[in-house]
Design an enzyme around this catalytic site. Structure first.
Site, PDB file in Angstrom:
ATOM      1  N   GLU A 179       3.101 -21.389 -24.308  1.00  0.00           N
ATOM      2  CA  GLU A 179       2.464 -21.234 -25.628  1.00  0.00           C
ATOM      3  C   GLU A 179       3.444 -20.603 -26.617  1.00  0.00           C
ATOM      4  OE1 GLU A 179      -0.907 -21.984 -26.743  1.00  0.00           O
ATOM      5  OE2 GLU A 179      -0.988 -23.164 -24.894  1.00  0.00           O
ATOM      6  N   ASP A 235      -7.788 -28.945 -23.762  1.00  0.00           N
ATOM      7  CA  ASP A 235      -7.079 -27.988 -22.907  1.00  0.00           C
ATOM      8  C   ASP A 235      -7.311 -26.607 -23.526  1.00  0.00           C
ATOM      9  OD1 ASP A 235      -5.326 -26.947 -20.930  1.00  0.00           O
ATOM     10  OD2 ASP A 235      -3.663 -26.967 -22.349  1.00  0.00           O
ATOM     11  N   SER A 236      -6.841 -25.575 -22.844  1.00  0.00           N
ATOM     12  CA  SER A 236      -6.959 -24.230 -23.398  1.00  0.00           C
ATOM     13  C   SER A 236      -5.998 -24.028 -24.570  1.00  0.00           C
ATOM     14  CB  SER A 236      -6.641 -23.205 -22.310  1.00  0.00           C
ATOM     15  OG  SER A 236      -5.335 -23.438 -21.823  1.00  0.00           O
ATOM     16  N   CYS A 271      -0.504 -27.747 -13.619  1.00  0.00           N
ATOM     17  CA  CYS A 271      -1.011 -27.218 -14.895  1.00  0.00           C
ATOM     18  C   CYS A 271      -0.329 -28.035 -15.984  1.00  0.00           C
ATOM     19  CB  CYS A 271      -0.635 -25.744 -15.025  1.00  0.00           C
ATOM     20  SG  CYS A 271      -0.842 -25.063 -16.679  1.00  0.00           S
ATOM     21  N   THR A 272      -1.088 -28.442 -16.989  1.00  0.00           N
ATOM     22  CA  THR A 272      -0.528 -29.352 -17.994  1.00  0.00           C
ATOM     23  C   THR A 272       0.492 -28.668 -18.918  1.00  0.00           C
ATOM     24  OG1 THR A 272      -2.490 -28.942 -19.347  1.00  0.00           O
ATOM     25  CG2 THR A 272      -2.472 -30.932 -17.974  1.00  0.00           C
ATOM     26  N   HIS A 273       0.567 -27.352 -18.851  1.00  0.00           N
ATOM     27  CA  HIS A 273       1.637 -26.672 -19.607  1.00  0.00           C
ATOM     28  C   HIS A 273       3.011 -26.862 -18.937  1.00  0.00           C
ATOM     29  CE1 HIS A 273      -1.664 -24.494 -21.605  1.00  0.00           C
ATOM     30  NE2 HIS A 273      -0.788 -24.012 -22.458  1.00  0.00           N
ATOM     31  N   TYR A 324      -7.011 -20.013 -19.654  1.00  0.00           N
ATOM     32  CA  TYR A 324      -8.103 -20.363 -18.735  1.00  0.00           C
ATOM     33  C   TYR A 324      -7.772 -19.938 -17.296  1.00  0.00           C
ATOM     34  CZ  TYR A 324     -10.752 -23.503 -21.919  1.00  0.00           C
ATOM     35  OH  TYR A 324     -11.528 -24.028 -22.922  1.00  0.00           O
ATOM     36  N   GLY A 325      -6.478 -19.883 -17.001  1.00  0.00           N
ATOM     37  CA  GLY A 325      -6.031 -19.729 -15.607  1.00  0.00           C
ATOM     38  C   GLY A 325      -6.480 -18.466 -14.913  1.00  0.00           C
ATOM     39  N   THR A 331      -6.835 -26.309 -14.714  1.00  0.00           N
ATOM     40  CA  THR A 331      -7.793 -25.264 -14.359  1.00  0.00           C
ATOM     41  C   THR A 331      -9.230 -25.774 -14.544  1.00  0.00           C
ATOM     42  OG1 THR A 331      -6.160 -23.701 -15.208  1.00  0.00           O
ATOM     43  CG2 THR A 331      -8.364 -22.847 -14.773  1.00  0.00           C
ATOM     44  N   CYS A 377      -6.439 -30.423 -18.532  1.00  0.00           N
ATOM     45  CA  CYS A 377      -6.264 -29.031 -18.100  1.00  0.00           C
ATOM     46  C   CYS A 377      -6.527 -28.973 -16.596  1.00  0.00           C
ATOM     47  CB  CYS A 377      -7.269 -28.159 -18.847  1.00  0.00           C
ATOM     48  SG  CYS A 377      -7.356 -26.470 -18.227  1.00  0.00           S
TER      49      CYS A 377
HETATM   50  N1  DGL Z   1      -3.062 -26.125 -19.233  1.00  0.00           N
HETATM   51  C1  DGL Z   1      -4.005 -25.496 -18.391  1.00  0.00           C
HETATM   52  C2  DGL Z   1      -3.992 -26.005 -16.987  1.00  0.00           C
HETATM   53  O1  DGL Z   1      -3.609 -27.143 -16.813  1.00  0.00           O
HETATM   54  C3  DGL Z   1      -4.466 -24.119 -18.654  1.00  0.00           C
HETATM   55  C4  DGL Z   1      -3.517 -22.981 -18.604  1.00  0.00           C
HETATM   56  C5  DGL Z   1      -4.229 -21.712 -18.949  1.00  0.00           C
HETATM   57  O2  DGL Z   1      -4.969 -21.702 -19.941  1.00  0.00           O
HETATM   58  O3  DGL Z   1      -4.105 -20.725 -18.199  1.00  0.00           O
HETATM   59  O4  DGL Z   1      -4.349 -25.345 -16.054  1.00  0.00           O
END
Ligand code: DGL
Length: 267
Positions: free
Chosen positions: A157, A15-16, A187-189, A47-48, A80, A78
């Site tokens: 984060e 992931d990012s 998004c996994t966050h 990454y988004g 994205t 991730c």
């Molecule tokens: N966790 C990521 C996702 O699922 C990336 C979030 C990011 O880096 O902007 O999209």
């Protein structure tokens, strides 16, 4: 009788940043003895907000790094990178690669009571329309409501997922949704905000993609009975970040970080 073949090689995930650990955690719950090598591309976070071409390049570098560590398959933890690079990398690499979208779409397609679904994700994911296209391909009767939430991953984060700022931000992002049957955390966050989201949406099914992927993976690897647990490895492309603090909270254990050199020996 067919011989049981156990592939002891690790599963590679990336992931990012810290978000993919929400997927990692669910996979470990399902398959505690599978070794995982996790890569957080903290140097390139977020990454988004990046272009599709950049995401494809970063995804290839991350996969190349994990392949050097002899992983047996890749999980793109991730949203994205899944939405913008999965199709591309599947054409290039001869190894199973799974993202967070398809297993979740298959799960949703079975839910006949779902008529109105919200999707929250990064700007890149929402603009790719990947979730909506895949869901509509299976269930034309479902209404989809998209919302890009660019502030949430940076807040995650920082570990700001259950404070007043998190409450206000979530409230602002979800205010335009009609009555939903389910909300996909695209998004996994975002599973880190699940408690706050539930405060505002107590009757909505909150869909954590990590749980679904873990179940799919368990079914696919069910013959792969690894008897001894092995120590996982966590790599970061930039170690000067808040990753350890947030990761310790998510995983409820101390972790050791290694520095990843993803740019060396490029393809
Ligand atoms: N966790 C990521 C996702 O699922 C990336 C979030 C990011 O880096 O902007 O999209």
């Amino acid at each position: 009788m067919q011989e049981q073949i156990t592939d002891n090689r690790p599963i590679g995930m990336f992931d990012s940043g810290v978000g993919g650990l929400t997927v990692y955690k669910e996979i470990k719950k399902q398959m505690p003895n599978e070794k995982i090598i996790y890569l957080g591309d903290t140097e390139k976070f977020p990454y988004g907000s990046k272009s599709k071409q950049t995401i494809i390049e970063l995804t290839k570098k991350n996969i190349d790094f994990l392949l050097k560590l002899d992983v047996k398959e890749i999980i793109i933890a991730c949203g994205t990178a899944t939405s913008q690079a999965l199709d591309e990398v599947k054409k290039i690499y001869n190894i199973p690669i799974e993202g967070i979208i398809m297993p979740t779409v298959e799960y949703i397609a079975e839910k006949q009571n779902y008529k109105n679904i919200g999707i929250i994700a990064t700007r890149g994911t929402i603009r790719s329309n990947a979730w909506e296209n895949e869901i509509k391909a299976k269930r034309k009767d479902i209404n989809i409501y998209n919302k890009e939430c660019p502030l949430l991953a940076p807040m995650a984060e920082e570990g700001w997922t259950e404070n007043e700022i998190a409450r206000l931000t979530i409230k602002e992002y979800i205010k335009g949704f009609p009555k939903l049957d389910a909300l996909i955390l695209g998004c996994t966050h975002y599973p880190m905000f699940e408690n706050v989201i539930k405060e505002y949406m107590p009757d909505v099914d909150i869909i954590n993609t990590g749980k679904i992927i873990a179940q799919c993976l368990e079914k696919r690897l069910h013959r792969n009975k690894i008897l001894e647990p092995k120590e996982d490895e966590i790599y970061l492309t930039d170690t000067e970040c808040n990753f350890i603090n947030v990761a310790t909270t998510i995983l409820q254990k101390n972790i050791i970080i290694k520095k990843a050199e993803v740019d060396s020996n490029e393809k």
